[in-house]
Motif scaffolding. Structure first.
Motif, PDB file in Angstrom:
ATOM      1  N   VAL A  17       0.836  -1.200   0.000  1.00  0.00           N
ATOM      2  CA  VAL A  17       0.000   0.000   0.000  1.00  0.00           C
ATOM      3  C   VAL A  17       0.872   1.252   0.000  1.00  0.00           C
ATOM      4  O   VAL A  17       0.569   2.237  -0.683  1.00  0.00           O
ATOM      5  CB  VAL A  17      -0.968   0.007   1.206  1.00  0.00           C
ATOM      6  CG1 VAL A  17      -1.681   1.356   1.318  1.00  0.00           C
ATOM      7  CG2 VAL A  17      -2.005  -1.103   1.060  1.00  0.00           C
ATOM      8  N   SER A  18       1.958   1.220   0.758  1.00  0.00           N
ATOM      9  CA  SER A  18       2.885   2.357   0.778  1.00  0.00           C
ATOM     10  C   SER A  18       3.463   2.605  -0.611  1.00  0.00           C
ATOM     11  O   SER A  18       3.584   3.745  -1.061  1.00  0.00           O
ATOM     12  CB  SER A  18       4.015   2.105   1.781  1.00  0.00           C
ATOM     13  OG  SER A  18       3.512   2.038   3.098  1.00  0.00           O
ATOM     14  N   LYS A  21       0.785   4.069  -2.933  1.00  0.00           N
ATOM     15  CA  LYS A  21       0.586   5.494  -2.722  1.00  0.00           C
ATOM     16  C   LYS A  21       1.562   6.312  -3.566  1.00  0.00           C
ATOM     17  O   LYS A  21       1.276   7.454  -3.936  1.00  0.00           O
ATOM     18  CB  LYS A  21       0.789   5.844  -1.241  1.00  0.00           C
ATOM     19  CG  LYS A  21      -0.378   5.459  -0.337  1.00  0.00           C
ATOM     20  CD  LYS A  21      -0.051   5.692   1.123  1.00  0.00           C
ATOM     21  CE  LYS A  21       0.185   7.145   1.425  1.00  0.00           C
ATOM     22  NZ  LYS A  21      -1.031   7.976   1.318  1.00  0.00           N
ATOM     23  N   GLU A  22       2.706   5.730  -3.872  1.00  0.00           N
ATOM     24  CA  GLU A  22       3.716   6.414  -4.676  1.00  0.00           C
ATOM     25  C   GLU A  22       3.472   6.214  -6.173  1.00  0.00           C
ATOM     26  O   GLU A  22       4.256   6.685  -7.004  1.00  0.00           O
ATOM     27  CB  GLU A  22       5.106   5.905  -4.305  1.00  0.00           C
ATOM     28  CG  GLU A  22       5.458   6.129  -2.833  1.00  0.00           C
ATOM     29  CD  GLU A  22       6.751   5.434  -2.433  1.00  0.00           C
ATOM     30  OE1 GLU A  22       7.368   4.794  -3.320  1.00  0.00           O
ATOM     31  OE2 GLU A  22       7.139   5.537  -1.258  1.00  0.00           O
ATOM     32  N   TRP A  65      -7.131   2.622  -7.395  1.00  0.00           N
ATOM     33  CA  TRP A  65      -6.086   3.311  -8.146  1.00  0.00           C
ATOM     34  C   TRP A  65      -6.310   4.826  -8.156  1.00  0.00           C
ATOM     35  O   TRP A  65      -5.369   5.604  -7.989  1.00  0.00           O
ATOM     36  CB  TRP A  65      -6.031   2.785  -9.583  1.00  0.00           C
ATOM     37  CG  TRP A  65      -4.974   3.467 -10.405  1.00  0.00           C
ATOM     38  CD1 TRP A  65      -5.164   4.417 -11.364  1.00  0.00           C
ATOM     39  CD2 TRP A  65      -3.565   3.256 -10.334  1.00  0.00           C
ATOM     40  NE1 TRP A  65      -3.970   4.805 -11.892  1.00  0.00           N
ATOM     41  CE2 TRP A  65      -2.957   4.116 -11.279  1.00  0.00           C
ATOM     42  CE3 TRP A  65      -2.755   2.419  -9.565  1.00  0.00           C
ATOM     43  CZ2 TRP A  65      -1.582   4.166 -11.475  1.00  0.00           C
ATOM     44  CZ3 TRP A  65      -1.372   2.467  -9.754  1.00  0.00           C
ATOM     45  CH2 TRP A  65      -0.802   3.333 -10.697  1.00  0.00           C
ATOM     46  N   LYS A  67      -7.770   6.621  -5.935  1.00  0.00           N
ATOM     47  CA  LYS A  67      -7.599   7.205  -4.611  1.00  0.00           C
ATOM     48  C   LYS A  67      -6.342   6.686  -3.919  1.00  0.00           C
ATOM     49  O   LYS A  67      -6.250   6.718  -2.693  1.00  0.00           O
ATOM     50  CB  LYS A  67      -8.835   6.914  -3.755  1.00  0.00           C
ATOM     51  CG  LYS A  67     -10.105   7.546  -4.292  1.00  0.00           C
ATOM     52  CD  LYS A  67     -11.279   7.308  -3.359  1.00  0.00           C
ATOM     53  CE  LYS A  67     -12.507   8.029  -3.869  1.00  0.00           C
ATOM     54  NZ  LYS A  67     -12.340   9.491  -3.861  1.00  0.00           N
ATOM     55  N   LYS A  68      -5.385   6.226  -4.708  1.00  0.00           N
ATOM     56  CA  LYS A  68      -4.186   5.603  -4.130  1.00  0.00           C
ATOM     57  C   LYS A  68      -3.436   6.532  -3.184  1.00  0.00           C
ATOM     58  O   LYS A  68      -2.884   6.073  -2.166  1.00  0.00           O
ATOM     59  CB  LYS A  68      -3.254   5.124  -5.236  1.00  0.00           C
ATOM     60  CG  LYS A  68      -2.808   6.174  -6.240  1.00  0.00           C
ATOM     61  CD  LYS A  68      -1.970   5.532  -7.329  1.00  0.00           C
ATOM     62  CE  LYS A  68      -1.529   6.550  -8.371  1.00  0.00           C
ATOM     63  NZ  LYS A  68      -2.687   7.103  -9.116  1.00  0.00           N
ATOM     64  N   GLN A  69      -3.403   7.817  -3.492  1.00  0.00           N
ATOM     65  CA  GLN A  69      -2.663   8.745  -2.651  1.00  0.00           C
ATOM     66  C   GLN A  69      -3.349   8.995  -1.308  1.00  0.00           C
ATOM     67  O   GLN A  69      -2.722   9.533  -0.393  1.00  0.00           O
ATOM     68  CB  GLN A  69      -2.462  10.067  -3.398  1.00  0.00           C
ATOM     69  CG  GLN A  69      -1.571   9.928  -4.627  1.00  0.00           C
ATOM     70  CD  GLN A  69      -1.362  11.254  -5.346  1.00  0.00           C
ATOM     71  OE1 GLN A  69      -2.107  12.214  -5.120  1.00  0.00           O
ATOM     72  NE2 GLN A  69      -0.350  11.314  -6.202  1.00  0.00           N
ATOM     73  N   GLN A  70      -4.607   8.613  -1.192  1.00  0.00           N
ATOM     74  CA  GLN A  70      -5.347   8.812   0.055  1.00  0.00           C
ATOM     75  C   GLN A  70      -5.325   7.565   0.938  1.00  0.00           C
ATOM     76  O   GLN A  70      -5.854   7.572   2.039  1.00  0.00           O
ATOM     77  CB  GLN A  70      -6.800   9.181  -0.263  1.00  0.00           C
ATOM     78  CG  GLN A  70      -6.940  10.435  -1.101  1.00  0.00           C
ATOM     79  CD  GLN A  70      -8.388  10.705  -1.499  1.00  0.00           C
ATOM     80  OE1 GLN A  70      -9.326  10.305  -0.802  1.00  0.00           O
ATOM     81  NE2 GLN A  70      -8.585  11.365  -2.628  1.00  0.00           N
ATOM     82  N   LEU A  71      -4.727   6.482   0.447  1.00  0.00           N
ATOM     83  CA  LEU A  71      -4.691   5.247   1.224  1.00  0.00           C
ATOM     84  C   LEU A  71      -3.817   5.393   2.456  1.00  0.00           C
ATOM     85  O   LEU A  71      -2.820   6.121   2.443  1.00  0.00           O
ATOM     86  CB  LEU A  71      -4.168   4.098   0.352  1.00  0.00           C
ATOM     87  CG  LEU A  71      -5.036   3.683  -0.832  1.00  0.00           C
ATOM     88  CD1 LEU A  71      -4.313   2.634  -1.665  1.00  0.00           C
ATOM     89  CD2 LEU A  71      -6.370   3.142  -0.347  1.00  0.00           C
ATOM     90  N   ASP A  72      -4.186   4.701   3.497  1.00  0.00           N
ATOM     91  CA  ASP A  72      -3.405   4.687   4.737  1.00  0.00           C
ATOM     92  C   ASP A  72      -2.939   3.261   4.995  1.00  0.00           C
ATOM     93  O   ASP A  72      -3.760   2.363   5.253  1.00  0.00           O
ATOM     94  CB  ASP A  72      -4.261   5.176   5.906  1.00  0.00           C
ATOM     95  CG  ASP A  72      -3.457   5.393   7.179  1.00  0.00           C
ATOM     96  OD1 ASP A  72      -2.374   4.786   7.307  1.00  0.00           O
ATOM     97  OD2 ASP A  72      -3.897   6.176   8.032  1.00  0.00           O
TER      98      ASP A  72
END
Length: 202
Positions: A17-18, A21-22, A65, A67-72
């Motif tokens: 997930v990290s 996010k990139e 995909w 909202k990938k940058q909003q994943l925690d």
């Protein structure tokens, strides 16, 4: 690169997930191949329809995909997938019921063909009213409502993200729904049959 289908695991999920996010496409593919089978089975259980289940899986990962940058990474990725899938199925059901209600309204009305345009305008007007009412919500309430209905987050997840209680989140959602209903009910041009299905819109 070949991905195993047994990638599911809290530590590895956090790492993938990290990377996702990139914008790492390999991480996305790894998560897809790991969770696609179980997510499809879950969608089938909810829809009982092969094509609908396939469509749900595709839409879920498309949303991941987008909202990938909003994943925690600290949240359960599997739980996140199931939440999105459940909301997509629910929203599809709402749209189908709403469309059915609209068609029934047209079929039982005495309007002739020349009034068809007016009917469609009423349909569009209702959607605009809902969107306009959402914009009038206080910022925090609108954010909570959007995270719940649009992003598919649970009350607990929203509470953790906003550092508040689940009861406070639930209160915001209930007040938002009540406000939307009140705003539409006072609009006299909306036929009663549409108002009876308001809960399906929101």
């Amino acid at each position: 690169m070949i991905f195993e289908c047994n990638l599911k695991g809290n530590t590895q999920d956090k790492h993938l997930v990290s990377k996702l996010k990139e914008g790492d496409r390999f991480a996305f593919d790894a998560l897809f191949f790991a969770y696609e089978p179980t997510l499809y089975a879950y969608a089938m259980k909810l829809t009982h329809h092969t094509e609908d289940a396939k469509e749900i899986v595709q839409e879920v990962f498309l949303k991941v995909w987008e909202k990938k940058q909003q994943l925690d990474p600290q949240y359960s990725f599997e739980g996140f997938l199931y939440t999105i899938a459940k909301n997509l199925v629910f929203n599809k059901a709402k749209r189908r019921v709403y469309d059915f209600a609209y068609k029934e309204y047209l079929s039982f009305s005495n309007h002739q063909v020349e009034y068809a345009t007016e009917n469609h305008l009423l349909y569009n007007e209702l959607n605009e009213l809902v969107n306009s009412a959402c914009e009038q919500l206080p910022p925090v309430r609108r954010e909570v409502f959007t995270m719940s209905r649009m992003d598919g987050l649970s009350n607990r997840e929203i509470a953790e993200k906003l550092n508040t209680s689940t009861s406070n989140v639930k209160n915001h959602i209930n007040k938002a729904l009540r406000f939307l209903k009140e705003q539409i009910q006072i609009h006299e041009t909306i036929p009663l049959i549409f108002l009876s299905f308001l809960h399906l819109l929101v």
